[in-house]
Design a protein around this motif. Sequence first.
Motif, short mmCIF file in Angstrom:
data_model
loop_
_atom_site.label_atom_id
_atom_site.label_comp_id
_atom_site.label_asym_id
_atom_site.label_seq_id
_atom_site.Cartn_x
_atom_site.Cartn_y
_atom_site.Cartn_z
N PRO A 17 32.22 12.19 18.82
CA PRO A 17 31.40 10.97 18.84
C PRO A 17 30.19 11.05 17.92
O PRO A 17 29.78 10.03 17.34
CB PRO A 17 30.98 10.84 20.32
N VAL A 18 29.62 12.24 17.75
CA VAL A 18 28.50 12.40 16.83
C VAL A 18 28.96 12.11 15.40
O VAL A 18 28.27 11.41 14.63
CB VAL A 18 27.90 13.82 16.93
N ALA A 19 30.13 12.62 15.03
CA ALA A 19 30.66 12.38 13.69
C ALA A 19 30.96 10.90 13.47
O ALA A 19 30.70 10.36 12.38
CB ALA A 19 31.93 13.21 13.48
N LEU A 20 31.50 10.24 14.49
CA LEU A 20 31.80 8.81 14.37
C LEU A 20 30.52 8.01 14.15
O LEU A 20 30.46 7.13 13.28
CB LEU A 20 32.52 8.33 15.62
N LEU A 21 29.49 8.32 14.92
CA LEU A 21 28.22 7.62 14.76
C LEU A 21 27.59 7.92 13.40
O LEU A 21 27.04 7.02 12.75
CB LEU A 21 27.27 8.01 15.89
N ALA A 22 27.67 9.18 12.96
CA ALA A 22 27.13 9.54 11.65
C ALA A 22 27.84 8.78 10.53
O ALA A 22 27.20 8.36 9.55
CB ALA A 22 27.27 11.05 11.43
N ASN A 70 23.61 -0.48 18.93
CA ASN A 70 24.88 0.09 19.39
C ASN A 70 24.86 1.62 19.46
O ASN A 70 25.71 2.21 20.14
CB ASN A 70 26.02 -0.33 18.43
N SER A 71 23.91 2.25 18.78
CA SER A 71 23.98 3.69 18.57
C SER A 71 23.86 4.51 19.85
O SER A 71 24.70 5.39 20.12
CB SER A 71 22.92 4.14 17.57
N LEU A 72 22.83 4.27 20.65
CA LEU A 72 22.62 5.09 21.84
C LEU A 72 23.74 4.92 22.86
O LEU A 72 24.30 5.92 23.34
CB LEU A 72 21.26 4.79 22.47
N PRO A 73 24.13 3.67 23.23
CA PRO A 73 25.25 3.56 24.18
C PRO A 73 26.56 4.13 23.65
O PRO A 73 27.34 4.70 24.40
CB PRO A 73 25.35 2.05 24.45
N LEU A 74 26.79 4.00 22.33
CA LEU A 74 27.99 4.58 21.75
C LEU A 74 27.99 6.09 21.91
O LEU A 74 29.01 6.69 22.28
CB LEU A 74 28.10 4.22 20.27
N LEU A 75 26.85 6.71 21.65
CA LEU A 75 26.75 8.17 21.75
C LEU A 75 26.89 8.64 23.20
O LEU A 75 27.63 9.58 23.47
CB LEU A 75 25.43 8.64 21.16
N VAL A 76 26.19 7.98 24.11
CA VAL A 76 26.24 8.38 25.52
C VAL A 76 27.63 8.21 26.09
O VAL A 76 28.22 9.15 26.65
CB VAL A 76 25.21 7.58 26.34
N LEU A 77 28.19 7.02 25.96
CA LEU A 77 29.51 6.75 26.53
C LEU A 77 30.60 7.50 25.79
O LEU A 77 31.58 7.96 26.39
CB LEU A 77 29.79 5.24 26.51
N GLY A 123 34.56 -0.59 25.26
CA GLY A 123 35.79 0.13 25.56
C GLY A 123 35.54 1.45 26.25
O GLY A 123 36.23 1.80 27.22
N TYR A 124 34.56 2.20 25.78
CA TYR A 124 34.22 3.46 26.44
C TYR A 124 33.71 3.21 27.86
O TYR A 124 33.99 3.99 28.77
CB TYR A 124 33.15 4.21 25.63
N VAL A 153 25.63 1.76 36.91
CA VAL A 153 24.20 1.54 37.15
C VAL A 153 23.45 1.37 35.83
O VAL A 153 22.58 0.50 35.68
CB VAL A 153 23.60 2.71 37.96
N LEU A 154 23.79 2.21 34.83
CA LEU A 154 23.07 2.19 33.56
C LEU A 154 23.45 1.00 32.69
O LEU A 154 22.59 0.40 32.04
CB LEU A 154 23.33 3.49 32.80
N TYR A 155 24.75 0.67 32.65
CA TYR A 155 25.22 -0.30 31.67
C TYR A 155 25.94 -1.51 32.27
O TYR A 155 26.34 -2.40 31.52
CB TYR A 155 26.17 0.39 30.68
N GLY A 156 26.12 -1.55 33.57
CA GLY A 156 26.88 -2.64 34.18
C GLY A 156 26.31 -4.01 33.88
O GLY A 156 27.05 -4.94 33.50
N THR A 157 25.00 -4.18 34.03
CA THR A 157 24.38 -5.48 33.77
C THR A 157 24.53 -5.87 32.31
O THR A 157 24.83 -7.03 31.99
CB THR A 157 22.88 -5.43 34.15
N THR A 158 24.35 -4.91 31.42
CA THR A 158 24.49 -5.20 29.98
C THR A 158 25.90 -5.63 29.65
O THR A 158 26.11 -6.56 28.86
CB THR A 158 24.13 -3.94 29.16
N VAL A 159 26.88 -4.98 30.27
CA VAL A 159 28.28 -5.33 30.00
C VAL A 159 28.60 -6.73 30.51
O VAL A 159 29.22 -7.54 29.81
CB VAL A 159 29.22 -4.29 30.65
#
Length: 202
Positions: A17-22, A70-77, A123-124, A153-159
């Motif tokens: 995931p780090v490589a994908l974000l980079a 998009n960066s932080l949620p992409l990295l975390v998930l 998707g993640y 809890v962290l992302y449900g409302t955002t989704v």
Amino acid sequence: MTAPATRSRSAGRFLAPVALLALMWAIQLLDALLPGSFTGWGLRSWDPTSLPGLVLGPLLHASWAHLISNSLPLLVLGCLVAVEGASRFWAVTGIIAVVGGAGTWFLNAPGTLTVGASVLVFGYFGYTVLRVFAPGRVSHRIAYAAIALIVIVLYGTTVLTGIFGAAAGVSWQAHLFGAIGGGVAALGARRPPRASRAAVRP
């Protein structure tokens, strides 16, 4: 295998995931430096010539603000998916990109251009929430349930907002079908437990 080697192998799975974000950041930087815009390579609904956008679209962003959001949620998930290994991460990413992109391509108004990694983010999310229902050891499913609860809890409302209350110019279709793609990956791309596989051998 020695303990340092085991730790190195465990940490290595998170490089995916780090490589994908980079890669996304590198593309955005080149887009800012070079003439023209890369976003034209995104997914344009009902245009068969834009189907490469199934792969390219999630790597492209309309602006730096779009990429940063998009960066932080992409990295975390993404790291939560990569816990199961780099090969699993790339397989899940591919399924999400295809399912999410195909649904967006069909459901959006003809000619609508869609770019951005939010299809992967949603998707993640869908994958981490629904993989608790996939075959596996009880201990693993308990761990997945705990992770799913934290993710909700962290992302449900955002989704929910991203699907049912998306602002103008934001593709709720990509969000919805990205989440569906994650669910498909969670329920359909996992192997049954080893004992079950052995039971069906001739």
